[in-house]
Design a protein around this motif. Structure first.
Motif, PDB file in Angstrom:
ATOM      1  N   PHE A 112      38.233  48.869  49.775  1.00 22.63           N
ATOM      2  CA  PHE A 112      38.815  47.540  49.876  1.00 22.63           C
ATOM      3  C   PHE A 112      39.533  47.263  48.567  1.00 22.63           C
ATOM      4  CE2 PHE A 112      35.353  47.248  52.992  1.00 22.63           C
ATOM      5  CZ  PHE A 112      36.039  46.719  54.074  1.00 22.63           C
ATOM      6  N   GLU A 113      40.847  46.965  48.658  1.00 23.67           N
ATOM      7  CA  GLU A 113      41.662  46.830  47.454  1.00 23.67           C
ATOM      8  C   GLU A 113      41.919  45.379  47.062  1.00 23.67           C
ATOM      9  OE1 GLU A 113      45.208  49.032  48.506  1.00 23.67           O
ATOM     10  OE2 GLU A 113      44.528  50.725  47.296  1.00 23.67           O
ATOM     11  N   GLU A 114      42.169  44.529  48.034  1.00 27.28           N
ATOM     12  CA  GLU A 114      42.583  43.166  47.715  1.00 27.28           C
ATOM     13  C   GLU A 114      42.258  42.238  48.872  1.00 27.28           C
ATOM     14  OE1 GLU A 114      46.570  42.086  45.688  1.00 27.28           O
ATOM     15  OE2 GLU A 114      46.897  41.565  47.806  1.00 27.28           O
ATOM     16  N   VAL A 115      41.922  41.015  48.528  1.00 27.73           N
ATOM     17  CA  VAL A 115      41.793  39.937  49.506  1.00 27.73           C
ATOM     18  C   VAL A 115      42.749  38.843  49.060  1.00 27.73           C
ATOM     19  CG1 VAL A 115      40.279  38.205  50.534  1.00 27.73           C
ATOM     20  CG2 VAL A 115      39.398  40.510  50.062  1.00 27.73           C
ATOM     21  N   GLU A 116      43.815  38.635  49.833  1.00 31.84           N
ATOM     22  CA  GLU A 116      44.798  37.609  49.505  1.00 31.84           C
ATOM     23  C   GLU A 116      44.463  36.335  50.262  1.00 31.84           C
ATOM     24  OE1 GLU A 116      49.524  37.734  48.951  1.00 31.84           O
ATOM     25  OE2 GLU A 116      48.910  37.620  51.064  1.00 31.84           O
ATOM     26  N   LEU A 117      44.020  35.320  49.519  1.00 38.12           N
ATOM     27  CA  LEU A 117      43.575  34.067  50.120  1.00 38.12           C
ATOM     28  C   LEU A 117      44.761  33.166  50.433  1.00 38.12           C
ATOM     29  CD1 LEU A 117      40.684  33.329  47.599  1.00 38.12           C
ATOM     30  CD2 LEU A 117      40.439  34.345  49.866  1.00 38.12           C
ATOM     31  N   ARG A 118      44.636  32.396  51.478  1.00 41.40           N
ATOM     32  CA  ARG A 118      45.588  31.341  51.798  1.00 41.40           C
ATOM     33  C   ARG A 118      44.800  30.161  52.377  1.00 41.40           C
ATOM     34  NH1 ARG A 118      46.310  35.465  55.532  1.00 41.40           N
ATOM     35  NH2 ARG A 118      45.948  34.888  57.730  1.00 41.40           N
ATOM     36  N   ASP A 119      45.449  29.013  52.406  1.00 44.81           N
ATOM     37  CA  ASP A 119      44.794  27.782  52.871  1.00 44.81           C
ATOM     38  C   ASP A 119      43.589  27.418  52.002  1.00 44.81           C
ATOM     39  OD1 ASP A 119      46.630  27.786  54.969  1.00 44.81           O
ATOM     40  OD2 ASP A 119      45.297  28.931  56.275  1.00 44.81           O
ATOM     41  N   VAL A 120      43.715  27.668  50.689  1.00 43.30           N
ATOM     42  CA  VAL A 120      42.660  27.264  49.752  1.00 43.30           C
ATOM     43  C   VAL A 120      42.808  25.766  49.492  1.00 43.30           C
ATOM     44  CG1 VAL A 120      41.709  27.575  47.441  1.00 43.30           C
ATOM     45  CG2 VAL A 120      42.595  29.544  48.706  1.00 43.30           C
ATOM     46  N   GLU A 121      41.775  25.015  49.781  1.00 39.63           N
ATOM     47  CA  GLU A 121      41.871  23.561  49.715  1.00 39.63           C
ATOM     48  C   GLU A 121      41.658  23.012  48.311  1.00 39.63           C
ATOM     49  OE1 GLU A 121      39.084  22.149  52.558  1.00 39.63           O
ATOM     50  OE2 GLU A 121      40.280  22.751  54.295  1.00 39.63           O
ATOM     51  N   SER A 122      40.809  23.669  47.521  1.00 39.17           N
ATOM     52  CA  SER A 122      40.519  23.198  46.168  1.00 39.17           C
ATOM     53  C   SER A 122      39.811  24.325  45.425  1.00 39.17           C
ATOM     54  CB  SER A 122      39.658  21.927  46.199  1.00 39.17           C
ATOM     55  OG  SER A 122      38.426  22.180  46.868  1.00 39.17           O
ATOM     56  N   ASP A 123      39.355  24.046  44.220  1.00 38.16           N
ATOM     57  CA  ASP A 123      38.661  25.055  43.426  1.00 38.16           C
ATOM     58  C   ASP A 123      37.440  25.580  44.181  1.00 38.16           C
ATOM     59  OD1 ASP A 123      40.536  24.351  41.582  1.00 38.16           O
ATOM     60  OD2 ASP A 123      39.139  23.403  40.181  1.00 38.16           O
ATOM     61  N   GLY A 124      37.184  26.872  44.033  1.00 41.20           N
ATOM     62  CA  GLY A 124      36.042  27.470  44.712  1.00 41.20           C
ATOM     63  C   GLY A 124      35.773  28.867  44.204  1.00 41.20           C
ATOM     64  N   SER A 125      34.832  29.529  44.821  1.00 34.74           N
ATOM     65  CA  SER A 125      34.463  30.883  44.418  1.00 34.74           C
ATOM     66  C   SER A 125      34.290  31.774  45.638  1.00 34.74           C
ATOM     67  CB  SER A 125      33.175  30.883  43.586  1.00 34.74           C
ATOM     68  OG  SER A 125      32.083  30.415  44.369  1.00 34.74           O
ATOM     69  N   ILE A 126      34.466  33.062  45.417  1.00 38.78           N
ATOM     70  CA  ILE A 126      34.280  34.061  46.468  1.00 38.78           C
ATOM     71  C   ILE A 126      33.551  35.249  45.852  1.00 38.78           C
ATOM     72  CG2 ILE A 126      36.621  34.952  46.047  1.00 38.78           C
ATOM     73  CD1 ILE A 126      36.676  35.788  49.012  1.00 38.78           C
ATOM     74  N   SER A 127      32.517  35.727  46.529  1.00 34.97           N
ATOM     75  CA  SER A 127      31.685  36.807  46.006  1.00 34.97           C
ATOM     76  C   SER A 127      31.714  38.003  46.941  1.00 34.97           C
ATOM     77  CB  SER A 127      30.235  36.329  45.822  1.00 34.97           C
ATOM     78  OG  SER A 127      30.172  35.261  44.902  1.00 34.97           O
ATOM     79  N   PHE A 128      31.559  39.192  46.346  1.00 38.50           N
ATOM     80  CA  PHE A 128      31.619  40.435  47.106  1.00 38.50           C
ATOM     81  C   PHE A 128      30.408  41.307  46.780  1.00 38.50           C
ATOM     82  CE2 PHE A 128      35.934  39.048  46.090  1.00 38.50           C
ATOM     83  CZ  PHE A 128      36.501  38.966  47.358  1.00 38.50           C
ATOM     84  N   VAL A 129      29.822  41.856  47.837  1.00 33.94           N
ATOM     85  CA  VAL A 129      28.708  42.805  47.697  1.00 33.94           C
ATOM     86  C   VAL A 129      28.968  43.969  48.644  1.00 33.94           C
ATOM     87  CG1 VAL A 129      26.233  43.184  47.947  1.00 33.94           C
ATOM     88  CG2 VAL A 129      27.071  40.979  47.104  1.00 33.94           C
ATOM     89  N   ASN A 130      28.872  45.185  48.157  1.00 37.26           N
ATOM     90  CA  ASN A 130      29.053  46.351  49.020  1.00 37.26           C
ATOM     91  C   ASN A 130      27.947  46.420  50.064  1.00 37.26           C
ATOM     92  OD1 ASN A 130      31.315  47.121  47.614  1.00 37.26           O
ATOM     93  ND2 ASN A 130      30.249  48.615  46.343  1.00 37.26           N
ATOM     94  N   GLY A 131      28.339  46.755  51.309  1.00 36.79           N
ATOM     95  CA  GLY A 131      27.366  46.897  52.386  1.00 36.79           C
ATOM     96  C   GLY A 131      27.089  45.570  53.071  1.00 36.79           C
ATOM     97  N   GLN A 132      26.127  45.596  53.983  1.00 35.64           N
ATOM     98  CA  GLN A 132      25.678  44.401  54.688  1.00 35.64           C
ATOM     99  C   GLN A 132      24.377  43.917  54.052  1.00 35.64           C
ATOM    100  OE1 GLN A 132      25.530  44.629  59.004  1.00 35.64           O
ATOM    101  NE2 GLN A 132      27.195  46.133  59.063  1.00 35.64           N
TER     102      GLN A 132
END
Length: 442
Positions: free
Chosen positions: A292-312
């Motif tokens: 996984f190389e990139e996640v391009e966000l859209r429709d971001v309403e305000s400040d926030g965070s996004i977290s990533f963990v390999n696997g389920q």
């Protein structure tokens, strides 16, 4: 109108219609193939952010590689008749007593992130520092390591992990420590440096070291960012207690900063509006053959965070019905990113697909929604060497997996849908023309 002419006209219309429809139809299963591709030009604008402040910076440019510019020397790299004081001999004109400097360097081998602690030959006692650098591209690596040699006095610890790198340095009087990272920094990027100086450093009062007092209680008192001329750059004083983010773009762009979590990384996005597209770097996933190389966000309403963990992270793990999951990435969001959509970019090793007898067009991205998986529209963007690059549009952010597209029993291939619809249009036109011709004869 003659019958042969009428038939020819109907056939032509039908072919045109079928061809047009087949081109724009969304495939029933599998991956669409992009007919055109565009290349995003690397940014030549860089900014540095700390504590809510942003300023533009310029790389220090030279006609040398960063290895030559830094000029690290020890007994393994240089002979006895050359001065080799286990330090940076190429940046002495930039060094200052009890000061750590941070800058970008553009040279013959591309852009590098550089850090040099203290001053060679200065009136200093030594020091200890730890840097944790998060958000790095996969290709990034330490290309200068000050210090790196076989010997008990080399107590620097280096590490490179999932989207991060770092080091814990310790040095003695009148010498430097530091290093340089290169790889992937010629494209758009954002990396966050988390500093720990003096008593906050890993090697402060570390009794496990060969010589815990090697730095003689020396302290750094300044942290500076350099910009502009490689001979006489501008200097900006930084807080020694707060992280620094260096990224491409301008201060008007949304800000993205990174930090490590217990089992992955987290990105914080500030200053984004719904119309902005904000690229964040995820962890690579649970399979080395797929990244996984990139996640391009859209429709971001305000400040926030996004977290990533390999696997389920949920147990038991699941897969889409009837197919095997190749790789998994758990995504969690908070704040103004919670309802964002995104485009997910990932690459798949061609040999991995070939071993499983799967055509690239059959690769798909799925998004988990509770106990079910939804196949997302996935496009094969390009092929480079033995690697295929895909993008997939998702309307929500959750755990994602890459797997073969599901077979829809009884579904006709996408091209047949287009041809069938085209022939239907042609048939209707035929009927209309026949009726018109009959009325004229009447």
């Amino acid at each position: 109108m003659k019958v042969r002419t009428l038939i020819a006209l109907i056939t032509a219309i039908a072919l045109i219609c079928s061809g047009t429809v087949a081109t724009i139809h969304q495939p029933a299963t599998g991956t669409a193939v992009a007919s055109t591709s565009s290349t995003v030009q690397p940014s030549d604008s860089y900014v540095l952010e700390q504590g809510g402040e942003c300023r533009r910076i310029e790389p220090l440019q030279s006609g040398e590689s960063i290895e030559e510019f830094y000029d690290y020397r020890n007994h393994e790299t240089h002979p006895e008749d050359v001065e080799r004081r286990y330090s940076s001999h190429g940046t002495t004109h930039l060094q200052e007593d009890d000061t750590s400097i941070l800058f970008l360097h553009e040279g013959t081998n591309g852009t590098s992130l550089v850090m040099v602690h203290d001053r060679l030959g200065g009136e200093t006692s030594g020091g200890v520092v730890t840097f944790d650098i998060v958000g790095l591209p996969s290709d990034a690596e330490w290309v200068v390591q000050d210090d790196l040699y076989d010997g008990e006095t080399n107590m620097v610890e280096w590490y490179r992990g999932e989207r991060y790198a770092g080091a814990s340095w310790i040095w003695s009087e009148s010498r430097t420590d530091g290093g340089a990272i290169r790889g992937g920094l010629d494209d758009d990027f954002a990396v966050t440096i988390h500093p720990a100086f003096n008593e906050d450093a890993e090697h402060y009062d570390n009794d496990d070291l060969h010589d815990p007092d090697y730095f003689e209680d020396g302290e750094l008192t300044e942290w500076e960012a350099l910009s502009g001329s490689a001979e006489d750059p501008d200097r900006t004083t930084l807080s020694m207690d707060e992280p620094v983010t260096i990224r491409t773009g301008t201060c008007d762009d949304p800000s993205v900063s990174y930090e490590r979590t217990d089992d992955g990384i987290s990105a914080t996005v500030t200053g984004a509006e719904p119309d902005d597209r904000v690229a964040v770097t995820p962890t690579t996933g649970s399979n080395d053959a797929i990244e996984f190389e990139e996640v391009e966000l859209r429709d971001v309403e305000s400040d926030g965070s996004i977290s990533f963990v390999n696997g389920q992270t949920d147990v038991p793990k699941t897969s889409p019905n009837g197919v095997e999951s190749f790789t998994d990435l758990t995504i969690t969001t908070d704040g103004g990113i919670s309802d964002a959509a995104a485009t997910v970019s990932f690459t798949v090793n061609g040999s991995y697909l070939e071993d499983r007898e799967i055509e690239p067009e059959r690769v798909a991205l799925y998004v988990q929604d509770g106990e079910t998986w939804t196949e997302s529209p996935t496009t094969l963007r390009d092929e480079s060497g033995d690697s295929y690059r895909f993008t997939a549009n998702v309307t929500s952010l959750s755990t994602v997996t890459v797997a073969p597209a599901q077979e829809n029993e009884g579904a006709a291939p996408s091209s047949l849908y287009g041809i069938g619809l085209g022939l239907t249009v042609g048939t209707l036109l035929c009927i209309g023309l026949l009726i018109t011709a009959k009325r004229r004869r009447g």
